[in-house]
Design a protein around this motif. Structure first.
Motif, short mmCIF file in Angstrom:
data_model
loop_
_atom_site.label_atom_id
_atom_site.label_comp_id
_atom_site.label_asym_id
_atom_site.label_seq_id
_atom_site.Cartn_x
_atom_site.Cartn_y
_atom_site.Cartn_z
N GLN A 148 0.83 -1.21 0.00
CA GLN A 148 0.00 0.00 0.00
C GLN A 148 0.87 1.26 0.00
OE1 GLN A 148 -2.35 -0.86 3.49
NE2 GLN A 148 -4.03 -1.72 2.27
N LEU A 149 1.96 1.22 0.74
CA LEU A 149 2.88 2.35 0.79
C LEU A 149 3.51 2.59 -0.57
CD1 LEU A 149 4.38 4.51 2.38
CD2 LEU A 149 5.97 2.75 3.14
N ILE A 150 3.95 1.54 -1.22
CA ILE A 150 4.55 1.67 -2.55
C ILE A 150 3.54 2.28 -3.52
CG2 ILE A 150 5.44 0.39 -4.54
CD1 ILE A 150 7.46 0.63 -2.21
N ALA A 151 2.30 1.79 -3.49
CA ALA A 151 1.26 2.31 -4.38
C ALA A 151 0.99 3.80 -4.10
CB ALA A 151 -0.03 1.51 -4.22
N ALA A 152 0.95 4.17 -2.84
CA ALA A 152 0.72 5.57 -2.47
C ALA A 152 1.86 6.46 -2.94
CB ALA A 152 0.53 5.70 -0.96
N VAL A 153 3.08 5.98 -2.82
CA VAL A 153 4.25 6.74 -3.27
C VAL A 153 4.26 6.86 -4.79
CG1 VAL A 153 6.77 6.66 -3.43
CG2 VAL A 153 5.64 6.27 -1.23
N GLU A 154 3.94 5.79 -5.48
CA GLU A 154 3.86 5.84 -6.94
C GLU A 154 2.84 6.88 -7.38
OE1 GLU A 154 5.06 1.46 -8.65
OE2 GLU A 154 3.03 1.70 -7.81
N ASP A 155 1.67 6.87 -6.76
CA ASP A 155 0.63 7.84 -7.10
C ASP A 155 1.06 9.27 -6.79
OD1 ASP A 155 -1.05 5.84 -8.00
OD2 ASP A 155 -2.26 5.78 -6.18
N ALA A 156 1.63 9.47 -5.62
CA ALA A 156 1.99 10.82 -5.17
C ALA A 156 3.09 11.45 -6.03
CB ALA A 156 2.43 10.78 -3.70
N TYR A 157 4.05 10.63 -6.46
CA TYR A 157 5.20 11.17 -7.17
C TYR A 157 5.20 10.86 -8.67
CZ TYR A 157 6.92 12.22 -2.56
OH TYR A 157 7.04 12.72 -1.27
N GLY A 158 4.17 10.16 -9.14
CA GLY A 158 4.06 9.88 -10.57
C GLY A 158 5.19 9.00 -11.09
N ILE A 159 5.55 7.99 -10.30
CA ILE A 159 6.64 7.10 -10.70
C ILE A 159 6.14 5.66 -10.70
CG2 ILE A 159 8.46 8.62 -9.83
CD1 ILE A 159 8.62 6.80 -7.33
#
Length: 77
Positions: free
Chosen positions: A39-50
């Motif tokens: 969930q953390l990885i998904a949130a970071v991907e969404d937040a930073y567009g990576i």
């Protein structure tokens, strides 16, 4: 970026932002389960567009490691 990353970690792990620190990781934080990791990885991907690869997902062991990965992916410091 550190403050925003710490805010994301706090939100996903459901802990106060003051508890988030660079050395925090699955081995040191009881809230950081395997499900929360994804969930953390998904949130970071969404937040930073990576996009983070499966190998990179497995390699992240701390908040500092996650920040370095984000910096490498999107060029922020």
């Amino acid at each position: 970026m550190t403050a925003s990353l710490h805010a994301i970690v706090a939100r996903v792990l459901e802990v106060p932002p003051a508890e988030v620190h660079d050395d925090m990781g699955p081995k040191t934080a009881r809230h950081w389960t395997s499900l929360k990791h994804i969930q953390l990885i998904a949130a970071v991907e969404d937040a930073y567009g990576i996009q983070i690869t499966p190998r990179e997902i497995r390699s992240v062991r701390t908040v500092a490691g996650l920040r370095m990965l984000v910096q490498a992916k999107n060029g922020t410091v």
